[in-house]
Design an enzyme around this catalytic site. Structure first.
Site: not given
Ligand code: PAF
Length: 284
Positions: A37, A186-187, A61, A148-149, A153, A31, A33
């Protein structure tokens, strides 16, 4: 746009799409967004017949003392953005739906999750992999979209999907930036005005190193040092790490090594309460 919050409902909808021969694109999010996104949603809309987006702030996480409670949750805004982007199904999950009593399983991708961000955030990538595995097994996408940021992950998720035979293509789209180069995140909402003004130094540092790489510099220490010195010139910036790593294995280069193949130069930097990450690819 349909909104569902239960695994069974999402699975049934996705399976019906598959049975009808429709191609599903999936954008997982927590979220809050932003333009990054929106770019993933646009790609999914252009490439697939049905688009699923998920919004779930995944407790697994976040480590102790991290920003799980503070993480922004502007659901009404997110819902409007998804509707506007042509999302067909918005999956708004909740912790009980993902982790009911008795839940014990964890997905770990060995080694890839232990370098770069994994050093300061033990357990983080296990939390990401566990929720993404569940999401992929609920939405059954043909294609899942990541930015890619969050390079590490994306690399870990790609490995996980291949290792677990999850039949979804993992698409990684370029980082979307503010006009001054700051990667959208988002941060970024945590930044005060002075921190916001300082934060583009991350991309300036990465770009300075990338320019030296393009000019032929291959020394890992020199490239990391160039990036570090640009970022460190900003008094508001507290560097957690700057590192060059192999683009596939994510093994970090030692300062005395030369970069031999495709690599990523990545950084994590704190500005007050915000821990921001960014990276550039070093492609010979
Ligand atoms: O990148 C994110 O926003 C999160 O790590 C994800 C992939 C939605 C998993 O919670």
């Amino acid at each position: 746009m349909l909104i569902k919050n239960d695994a069974a409902g999402v699975q049934a909808w996705s399976l019906a799409c598959r049975a009808a021969g429709l191609r599903i694109g999936f954008v997982p999010t927590m979220g809050a967004l932003h333009g990054g996104h929106a770019a993933l949603l646009r790609a999914a809309r252009a490439e697939c017949d049905r688009v699923i987006a998920s919004v779930f702030v995944n407790p697994l996480q976040f480590g102790p003392g991290e920003d799980f409670a503070a993480y922004p949750r502007p659901f009404e805004r997110d819902k409007a953005l998804c509707a506007e982007a042509g999302v067909d199904l918005l999956y708004h999950g909740n912790p009980e739906d993902f982790y009911p009593p008795g839940f014990r399983t964890e997905v770990r991708v060995r080694e890839l999750g232990e370098t770069l961000c994994g050093r300061a955030r033990p357990g983080h990538f296990e939390g990401v992999c566990t929720v993404v595995a569940k999401l992929l097994l609920r939405t059954f996408p043909h294609r899942a979209y990541f930015g890619q940021k969050d390079y590490q992950q994306a690399a870990i998720i790609r490995r996980m999907a291949a290792d677990l035979d999850i039949p979804a293509a993992i698409a990684v789209l370029p980082t979307v930036r503010e006009p001054d180069g700051l990667a959208m995140s988002s941060r970024n909402a945590y930044l005060g005005p002075a921190e916001r003004a300082a934060a583009p130094c991350i991309f300036r540092g990465l770009s300075a190193a990338l320019a030296r790489f393009a000019a032929g510099e291959r020394g890992a220490g020199a490239l990391v040092g160039t990036c570090r010195s640009v970022i460190a010139a900003e008094p508001a910036a507290a560097i957690e790490y700057v590192a060059a790593a192999d683009a596939e294995s994510l093994r970090e280069y030692a300062v005395e090594e030369r970069i031999g193949g495709r690599a990523v130069l990545a950084a994590a930097v704190r500005f007050g309460p915000a821990r921001l990450i960014d990276n550039v690819l070093l492609e010979p």
